[in-house]
Design a protein around this motif. Structure first.
Motif, PDB file in Angstrom:
ATOM      1  N   MET A 178      -6.386  -0.428  -0.591  1.00  0.00           N
ATOM      2  CA  MET A 178      -5.437  -0.210  -1.779  1.00  0.00           C
ATOM      3  C   MET A 178      -4.924   1.585  -1.041  1.00  0.00           C
ATOM      4  SD  MET A 178      -9.341   1.841  -3.660  1.00  0.00           S
ATOM      5  CE  MET A 178     -10.317   1.807  -2.681  1.00  0.00           C
ATOM      6  N   THR A 179      -4.003   1.613  -1.983  1.00  0.00           N
ATOM      7  CA  THR A 179      -3.172   2.753  -1.395  1.00  0.00           C
ATOM      8  C   THR A 179      -3.598   4.115  -1.665  1.00  0.00           C
ATOM      9  OG1 THR A 179      -2.699   3.563  -3.865  1.00  0.00           O
ATOM     10  CG2 THR A 179      -1.114   1.566  -2.992  1.00  0.00           C
ATOM     11  N   ASP A 180      -3.315   5.046  -1.016  1.00  0.00           N
ATOM     12  CA  ASP A 180      -3.807   7.215  -1.170  1.00  0.00           C
ATOM     13  C   ASP A 180      -3.060   7.681  -1.629  1.00  0.00           C
ATOM     14  OD1 ASP A 180      -5.342   6.074   1.013  1.00  0.00           O
ATOM     15  OD2 ASP A 180      -3.874   6.568   2.571  1.00  0.00           O
ATOM     16  N   GLU A 181      -2.442   6.827  -3.362  1.00  0.00           N
ATOM     17  CA  GLU A 181      -1.740   7.723  -4.048  1.00  0.00           C
ATOM     18  C   GLU A 181      -3.280   8.882  -4.554  1.00  0.00           C
ATOM     19  OE1 GLU A 181       1.135   5.384  -6.407  1.00  0.00           O
ATOM     20  OE2 GLU A 181      -0.768   4.132  -5.726  1.00  0.00           O
ATOM     21  N   LYS A 182      -2.415   9.728  -5.010  1.00  0.00           N
ATOM     22  CA  LYS A 182      -3.579  11.104  -5.906  1.00  0.00           C
ATOM     23  C   LYS A 182      -3.154  11.447  -6.820  1.00  0.00           C
ATOM     24  CE  LYS A 182      -4.649  12.738  -0.453  1.00  0.00           C
ATOM     25  NZ  LYS A 182      -4.610  13.512   0.074  1.00  0.00           N
ATOM     26  N   ASP A 183      -3.664  12.395  -7.759  1.00  0.00           N
ATOM     27  CA  ASP A 183      -2.820  13.727  -9.023  1.00  0.00           C
ATOM     28  C   ASP A 183      -2.634  14.392  -8.691  1.00  0.00           C
ATOM     29  OD1 ASP A 183      -4.882  14.909  -8.032  1.00  0.00           O
ATOM     30  OD2 ASP A 183      -6.490  13.916  -9.316  1.00  0.00           O
ATOM     31  N   ASN A 208       0.721  -1.003   0.180  1.00  0.00           N
ATOM     32  CA  ASN A 208      -0.022  -0.055  -0.099  1.00  0.00           C
ATOM     33  C   ASN A 208       0.820   1.401   0.000  1.00  0.00           C
ATOM     34  OD1 ASN A 208      -1.893  -1.375  -0.017  1.00  0.00           O
ATOM     35  ND2 ASN A 208      -2.515  -1.108   2.153  1.00  0.00           N
ATOM     36  N   LYS A 209       2.179   1.149   0.006  1.00  0.00           N
ATOM     37  CA  LYS A 209       3.001   2.136  -0.355  1.00  0.00           C
ATOM     38  C   LYS A 209       2.762   3.549   0.596  1.00  0.00           C
ATOM     39  CE  LYS A 209       2.872   1.255  -5.152  1.00  0.00           C
ATOM     40  NZ  LYS A 209       2.434   2.482  -6.501  1.00  0.00           N
ATOM     41  N   GLY A 210       3.207   2.687   1.451  1.00  0.00           N
ATOM     42  CA  GLY A 210       2.962   3.574   2.907  1.00  0.00           C
ATOM     43  C   GLY A 210       1.610   3.769   3.736  1.00  0.00           C
ATOM     44  N   ALA A 211       0.720   3.473   2.956  1.00  0.00           N
ATOM     45  CA  ALA A 211      -0.956   3.987   3.579  1.00  0.00           C
ATOM     46  C   ALA A 211      -1.543   3.199   4.542  1.00  0.00           C
ATOM     47  CB  ALA A 211      -1.540   3.936   2.255  1.00  0.00           C
ATOM     48  N   GLY A 212      -1.062   2.318   5.338  1.00  0.00           N
ATOM     49  CA  GLY A 212      -1.450   1.734   6.227  1.00  0.00           C
ATOM     50  C   GLY A 212      -2.015   0.329   5.544  1.00  0.00           C
ATOM     51  N   LEU A 257      -6.627   9.263  -6.752  1.00  0.00           N
ATOM     52  CA  LEU A 257      -6.816   8.624  -7.779  1.00  0.00           C
ATOM     53  C   LEU A 257      -7.931   7.510  -8.322  1.00  0.00           C
ATOM     54  CD1 LEU A 257      -3.157   7.937  -8.968  1.00  0.00           C
ATOM     55  CD2 LEU A 257      -3.980   9.499  -9.819  1.00  0.00           C
ATOM     56  N   PRO A 258      -8.868   7.218  -9.378  1.00  0.00           N
ATOM     57  CA  PRO A 258      -9.636   6.795  -9.073  1.00  0.00           C
ATOM     58  C   PRO A 258      -9.276   5.062  -8.518  1.00  0.00           C
ATOM     59  CG  PRO A 258      -9.387   7.156 -11.278  1.00  0.00           C
ATOM     60  CD  PRO A 258      -8.271   7.609 -10.379  1.00  0.00           C
ATOM     61  N   ASP A 259     -10.192   4.301  -7.762  1.00  0.00           N
ATOM     62  CA  ASP A 259     -10.382   3.272  -6.747  1.00  0.00           C
ATOM     63  C   ASP A 259      -9.550   2.139  -7.356  1.00  0.00           C
ATOM     64  OD1 ASP A 259     -11.381   3.996  -5.201  1.00  0.00           O
ATOM     65  OD2 ASP A 259     -12.957   3.392  -4.890  1.00  0.00           O
ATOM     66  N   GLU A 260      -9.930   2.006  -9.008  1.00  0.00           N
ATOM     67  CA  GLU A 260      -8.775   1.041 -10.164  1.00  0.00           C
ATOM     68  C   GLU A 260      -7.713   1.230  -9.863  1.00  0.00           C
ATOM     69  OE1 GLU A 260     -11.148   3.582 -13.286  1.00  0.00           O
ATOM     70  OE2 GLU A 260     -11.669   2.870 -10.979  1.00  0.00           O
ATOM     71  N   LYS A 261      -7.621   2.602  -9.916  1.00  0.00           N
ATOM     72  CA  LYS A 261      -5.894   2.261  -9.929  1.00  0.00           C
ATOM     73  C   LYS A 261      -5.274   2.306  -8.274  1.00  0.00           C
ATOM     74  CE  LYS A 261      -6.232   5.932 -14.263  1.00  0.00           C
ATOM     75  NZ  LYS A 261      -5.551   6.829 -14.711  1.00  0.00           N
ATOM     76  N   ARG A 262      -5.995   2.757  -7.249  1.00  0.00           N
ATOM     77  CA  ARG A 262      -5.514   2.245  -5.835  1.00  0.00           C
ATOM     78  C   ARG A 262      -5.346   1.892  -5.719  1.00  0.00           C
ATOM     79  NH1 ARG A 262      -8.022   5.555  -2.223  1.00  0.00           N
ATOM     80  NH2 ARG A 262      -9.540   5.571  -3.377  1.00  0.00           N
ATOM     81  N   LEU A 263      -5.576   0.306  -6.404  1.00  0.00           N
ATOM     82  CA  LEU A 263      -6.898  -0.842  -5.810  1.00  0.00           C
ATOM     83  C   LEU A 263      -5.484  -1.703  -6.315  1.00  0.00           C
ATOM     84  CD1 LEU A 263      -8.020  -3.329  -4.570  1.00  0.00           C
ATOM     85  CD2 LEU A 263      -9.103  -4.036  -6.688  1.00  0.00           C
TER      86      LEU A 263
END
Length: 205
Positions: free
Chosen positions: A66-71, A39-43, A77-83
């Protein structure tokens, strides 16, 4: 029926959830570490407020998929890109639900009962549907073994009301058996449809 509902059901919840957490402690620790990196640091855990028994708000605990990645604007980002791939796996196997055993152990939830929904839905239940909050919400329930996300909101909430009206040991055993069977068969595990009870009923007015 009342003795089971008022005493034995909770005793079974405590015993079963405590035992399961003990037996699964090593696998749960492995998944936690795995998700921490994926999850790249998102916990590794996801917490969200839900209404429980008597509409009392508690925080449900699940594994975070999911990650907490943002634009560049700072929006998620959309769920499908963070899953993540790990997230897809824990969803398909329902492993993401296992941390709710802690919610059961401390009394927020039960093993079997109406699934805890969003607080924003509270004003939109009918009187009959509101009876779902007369009992502790469950990890699985009657609606989950009768179609889960393939049901309409009216159908889901009707099943919840029917469950509250007929809480028995045999009914809970049946729901638990079908739940395990569905998980092993990976049946009815589709992601929830992107619709919300409050929007649906507001639009019907």
């Amino acid at each position: 029926m009342k003795l089971y509902k008022n005493f034995f059901k909770r005793a079974i919840d405590v015993t079963a959830s405590g035992g399961a957490l003990l037996v699964l402690s090593v696998p749960l620790a492995v998944v936690t570490i795995w998700l921490h990196f994926a999850n790249k640091g998102a916990g590794a855990f996801f917490f969200q407020e839900r209404p429980g028994k008597d509409s009392k708000i508690f925080k449900i605990c699940k594994f975070k998929s999911m990650t907490d990645e943002k634009d560049i604007q700072g929006n998620l980002l959309p769920d499908e890109k963070r899953l993540t791939k790990v997230g897809k796996f824990i969803r398909k196997t329902s492993i993401d639900e296992l941390p709710q055993l802690w919610n059961v152990l401390i009394g927020d939830m039960s093993l079997i009962g109406p699934r805890p929904l969003l607080p924003q839905y509270l004003p939109w239940y009918t009187d009959r549907e509101s009876t779902r909050h007369n009992v502790r919400p469950g990890i699985t329930g009657l609606a989950q073994v009768n179609g889960r996300n393939n049901l309409s909101w009216d159908q889901k909430l009707e099943y919840d009301a029917q469950y509250v009206e007929n809480i028995t040991f045999l009914n809970d055993c049946h729901i638990l058996f079908i739940t395990i069977k569905n998980v092993l068969a990976r049946k009815d595990i589709e992601a929830p449809k992107d619709n919300y009870l409050d929007n649906e009923r507001r639009n019907k007015k």
